[in-house]
Design a protein around this motif. Structure first.
Motif, mmCIF file in Angstrom:
data_model
loop_
_atom_site.group_PDB
_atom_site.id
_atom_site.type_symbol
_atom_site.label_atom_id
_atom_site.label_comp_id
_atom_site.label_asym_id
_atom_site.label_seq_id
_atom_site.Cartn_x
_atom_site.Cartn_y
_atom_site.Cartn_z
ATOM 1 N N LEU A 184 49.445 -22.634 -15.547
ATOM 2 C CA LEU A 184 48.584 -23.670 -14.984
ATOM 3 C C LEU A 184 47.151 -23.157 -14.828
ATOM 4 O O LEU A 184 46.188 -23.841 -15.207
ATOM 5 N N ALA A 185 47.010 -21.958 -14.292
ATOM 6 C CA ALA A 185 45.666 -21.394 -14.104
ATOM 7 C C ALA A 185 45.009 -21.073 -15.438
ATOM 8 O O ALA A 185 43.802 -21.313 -15.626
ATOM 9 N N TYR A 186 45.776 -20.545 -16.388
ATOM 10 C CA TYR A 186 45.216 -20.141 -17.687
ATOM 11 C C TYR A 186 44.678 -21.344 -18.451
ATOM 12 O O TYR A 186 43.518 -21.359 -18.882
ATOM 13 N N TRP A 187 45.511 -22.366 -18.608
ATOM 14 C CA TRP A 187 45.095 -23.503 -19.434
ATOM 15 C C TRP A 187 44.003 -24.314 -18.759
ATOM 16 O O TRP A 187 43.076 -24.778 -19.425
ATOM 17 N N LEU A 241 58.591 -19.015 -11.578
ATOM 18 C CA LEU A 241 57.594 -19.709 -10.768
ATOM 19 C C LEU A 241 56.210 -19.093 -10.964
ATOM 20 O O LEU A 241 55.214 -19.808 -11.168
ATOM 21 N N VAL A 242 56.127 -17.772 -10.927
ATOM 22 C CA VAL A 242 54.832 -17.099 -11.108
ATOM 23 C C VAL A 242 54.305 -17.326 -12.517
ATOM 24 O O VAL A 242 53.092 -17.537 -12.727
ATOM 25 N N PHE A 243 55.187 -17.314 -13.519
ATOM 26 C CA PHE A 243 54.744 -17.548 -14.894
ATOM 27 C C PHE A 243 54.239 -18.985 -15.071
ATOM 28 O O PHE A 243 53.269 -19.223 -15.807
ATOM 29 N N ALA A 244 54.875 -19.932 -14.403
ATOM 30 C CA ALA A 244 54.402 -21.319 -14.467
ATOM 31 C C ALA A 244 53.031 -21.449 -13.805
ATOM 32 O O ALA A 244 52.144 -22.149 -14.321
ATOM 33 N N PHE A 247 54.858 -9.369 -17.698
ATOM 34 C CA PHE A 247 56.096 -10.015 -17.268
ATOM 35 C C PHE A 247 57.317 -9.355 -17.900
ATOM 36 O O PHE A 247 58.342 -9.151 -17.237
ATOM 37 N N VAL A 248 57.225 -9.023 -19.176
ATOM 38 C CA VAL A 248 58.357 -8.365 -19.853
ATOM 39 C C VAL A 248 58.596 -6.987 -19.256
ATOM 40 O O VAL A 248 59.750 -6.590 -19.000
ATOM 41 N N PHE A 249 57.510 -6.260 -19.006
ATOM 42 C CA PHE A 249 57.643 -4.939 -18.396
ATOM 43 C C PHE A 249 58.180 -5.051 -16.976
ATOM 44 O O PHE A 249 58.976 -4.219 -16.526
ATOM 45 N N GLY A 250 57.757 -6.096 -16.249
ATOM 46 C CA GLY A 250 58.262 -6.313 -14.894
ATOM 47 C C GLY A 250 59.748 -6.598 -14.877
ATOM 48 O O GLY A 250 60.463 -6.175 -13.955
ATOM 49 N N ALA A 251 60.243 -7.313 -15.883
ATOM 50 C CA ALA A 251 61.686 -7.563 -15.958
ATOM 51 C C ALA A 251 62.466 -6.268 -16.174
ATOM 52 O O ALA A 251 63.564 -6.093 -15.633
ATOM 53 N N LEU A 252 61.882 -5.343 -16.940
ATOM 54 C CA LEU A 252 62.542 -4.049 -17.140
ATOM 55 C C LEU A 252 62.521 -3.226 -15.854
ATOM 56 O O LEU A 252 63.519 -2.582 -15.499
ATOM 57 N N LEU A 253 61.395 -3.267 -15.137
ATOM 58 C CA LEU A 253 61.332 -2.548 -13.865
ATOM 59 C C LEU A 253 62.269 -3.169 -12.829
ATOM 60 O O LEU A 253 62.802 -2.468 -11.965
ATOM 61 N N GLU A 254 62.460 -4.487 -12.916
ATOM 62 C CA GLU A 254 63.363 -5.153 -11.978
ATOM 63 C C GLU A 254 64.775 -4.612 -12.129
ATOM 64 O O GLU A 254 65.486 -4.426 -11.122
ATOM 65 N N PHE A 255 65.196 -4.344 -13.361
ATOM 66 C CA PHE A 255 66.535 -3.782 -13.541
ATOM 67 C C PHE A 255 66.611 -2.370 -12.958
ATOM 68 O O PHE A 255 67.629 -1.990 -12.382
ATOM 69 N N ALA A 256 65.535 -1.606 -13.089
ATOM 70 C CA ALA A 256 65.535 -0.269 -12.482
ATOM 71 C C ALA A 256 65.698 -0.371 -10.965
ATOM 72 O O ALA A 256 66.434 0.415 -10.343
ATOM 73 N N ILE A 307 60.766 -15.449 -21.668
ATOM 74 C CA ILE A 307 61.979 -16.115 -21.173
ATOM 75 C C ILE A 307 63.231 -15.319 -21.531
ATOM 76 O O ILE A 307 64.168 -15.221 -20.734
ATOM 77 N N VAL A 308 63.251 -14.728 -22.731
ATOM 78 C CA VAL A 308 64.405 -13.900 -23.124
ATOM 79 C C VAL A 308 64.544 -12.697 -22.204
ATOM 80 O O VAL A 308 65.662 -12.277 -21.864
#
Length: 441
Positions: A426-429, A419-422, A317-326, A260-261
């Motif tokens: 759901l699928a994981y648990w 949305l994807v993380f939610a 997800f964290v790596f994707g957020a970094l790529l999103e800024f790129a 989330i951060v």
């Protein structure tokens, strides 16, 4: 009444009650114990090398009944796949050679502390790694010999036993750790181990484990056949359930917070390059450190664990957020380039329009025009053709509020990433909790 009745009753009471008699001395039953022990364990009457006869004095196998009292379970190690247990171990068998006179119930049993004085079953713990006896202050062991020849052997021991684990559902898993006891040299023709009837295994009531809960235990038989014969074997399976609350607080919630951060970057201005880069790199390194710490406390198994799926997706997800800024940075520079082209195109159009004396504008291009300006105008016309207004829907009309592509990418990421993380949660648990219930059944 009858005068001669009272003296007669007094005489009868004196004869029937021993305390009414006058003794010159009391019988020393402790001395009698020594006499009995010397009698039944004498070198000419008893040989500890010979096993007892079978039931009813037959030549069948000696029957040894086993009983356990689990005092504590110290540790259950995932990385070593072992557990430590302290227990009181009891064996009971019948040796008719040890029958003795109990003197009318005065001698309930005889106690020995040297196990070498009588015949002992050659039991060993087949999955033991380490073990030791307890000798403080005196050796915690005793042997009781009962008048009918029954022998009870009790000892307190601490064992470290191997416990092969299946960690595919870690930390949502349940583990079964066994305690196996078998005969080392006597085959089933000579020695048979059986569980004591009633309650063969007892567990201390206030048993406390730091990360597990003992759900139940099961007793069973595990006779083994080798090329030297068949050997009697007993086992008790301890079913442990891992306490999930610890891992929820220490692993799952911190990983969610890191993910989330990393999304805070989507809400920062696209021009805040140092802030967005430092935020993405910091969360990525923290997530990688968290993953390394988790793997350090687990054995290097060849299959994928549930915790590996969780940490791997969170790291993605964290790596994707970094790529999103790129991607946003690249789109921002592209938007700036497009704005410069539009600005230059407007300047060219303005310079190409010539004001006539009658006030009408002449938009005819001069005969001589710079090649770069011509190419720039052709490129802009092509862009305008490709960017013809299409049929607008609700999404397009909403995105049209954000003029630049870089801003649109940030806005879309604010919705898509959570949305994807939610959906992943759901699928994981649902998947792993369902698999856990299936294994329980």
């Amino acid at each position: 009444m009858w005068p001669g009745v009272l003296p007669l009753v007094a005489v009868l009471i004196t004869l029937l009650h021993p305390s009414g008699c006058t003794h010159t001395g009391k019988v020393n039953y402790r001395a009698k114990e020594k006499e009995v022990l010397d009698d039944i364990l004498g070198e000419k009457t008893y040989d500890a090398r010979i096993r007892p006869s079978g039931e009813n004095g037959t030549d069948g196998p000696a029957i040894v009944r086993i009983n356990l009292f689990v005092r504590s379970i110290a540790t259950i190690s995932d990385i070593k796949m072992e557990y430590s247990v302290q227990l009181t171990f009891r064996e009971q068998w019948l040796d008719e050679r040890l029958k003795f006179n109990d003197y009318g119930g005065r001698l309930k049993y005889l106690t020995l502390t040297e196990s070498t004085r009588v015949w002992m079953p050659d039991l060993f713990f087949s999955n033991e790694k380490e073990g030791h006896f307890h000798n403080i202050i005196m050796p915690n062991v005793y042997i009781r010999i009962f008048p009918n020849g029954n022998v009870l052997y009790s000892i307190r021991i601490s064992l470290t036993l191997s416990c092969p684990m299946n960690l595919k559902l870690y930390p949502l898993d349940r583990q079964t750790c066994s305690l196996r006891m078998a005969s080392y040299g006597w085959t089933t023709d000579d020695l048979v181990f059986v569980w004591k009837e009633g309650d063969p295994v007892q567990v201390v009531k206030n048993l406390h484990l730091p990360r597990f809960t003992l759900e139940k235990f099961l007793t069973d038989y595990c006779n083994s056949k080798t090329n030297t014969g068949e050997y009697s074997c007993l086992k008790v399976d301890l079913l442990f359930k891992r306490e999930f609350s610890y891992y929820l607080i220490q692993i799952y919630i911190p990983c969610c917070m890191l993910v989330i951060v990393s999304w805070v970057s989507f809400w920062l201005d696209q021009s805040a390059v140092p802030a967005r880069v430092s935020l993405g790199v910091t969360t990525l390194l923290t997530m990688a450190t968290q993953t390394s710490g988790i793997n350090a406390s687990l054995p290097p198994v060849s299959y994928t664990k549930a915790i590996d799926v969780w940490t791997g997706v969170c790291l993605t997800f964290v790596f994707g957020a970094l790529l999103e800024f790129a991607l946003v940075n690249y789109a921002s520079r592209s938007d700036m380039h497009r704005e410069n082209i539009k600005k230059k195109y407007r300047e060219i159009e303005h310079s190409s329009s010539v004001e006539e004396p009658d006030g009408t504008a002449n938009f005819q291009m001069p005969l001589v025009r710079h090649r770069e300006d011509t190419m720039l105008m052709d490129k802009m016309r092509q862009c305008e053709i490709h960017m013809q207004p299409q049929k607008k829907n609700c999404c397009r009309s909403w995105l049209s509020k954000f003029p630049t592509r870089s801003k649109r990418i940030d806005v879309i990421s604010r919705i898509v990433f959570p949305l994807v993380f939610a959906l992943f949660n759901l699928a994981y648990w649902s998947t792993y909790l369902f698999r856990q219930e299936t294994e329980d059944e």
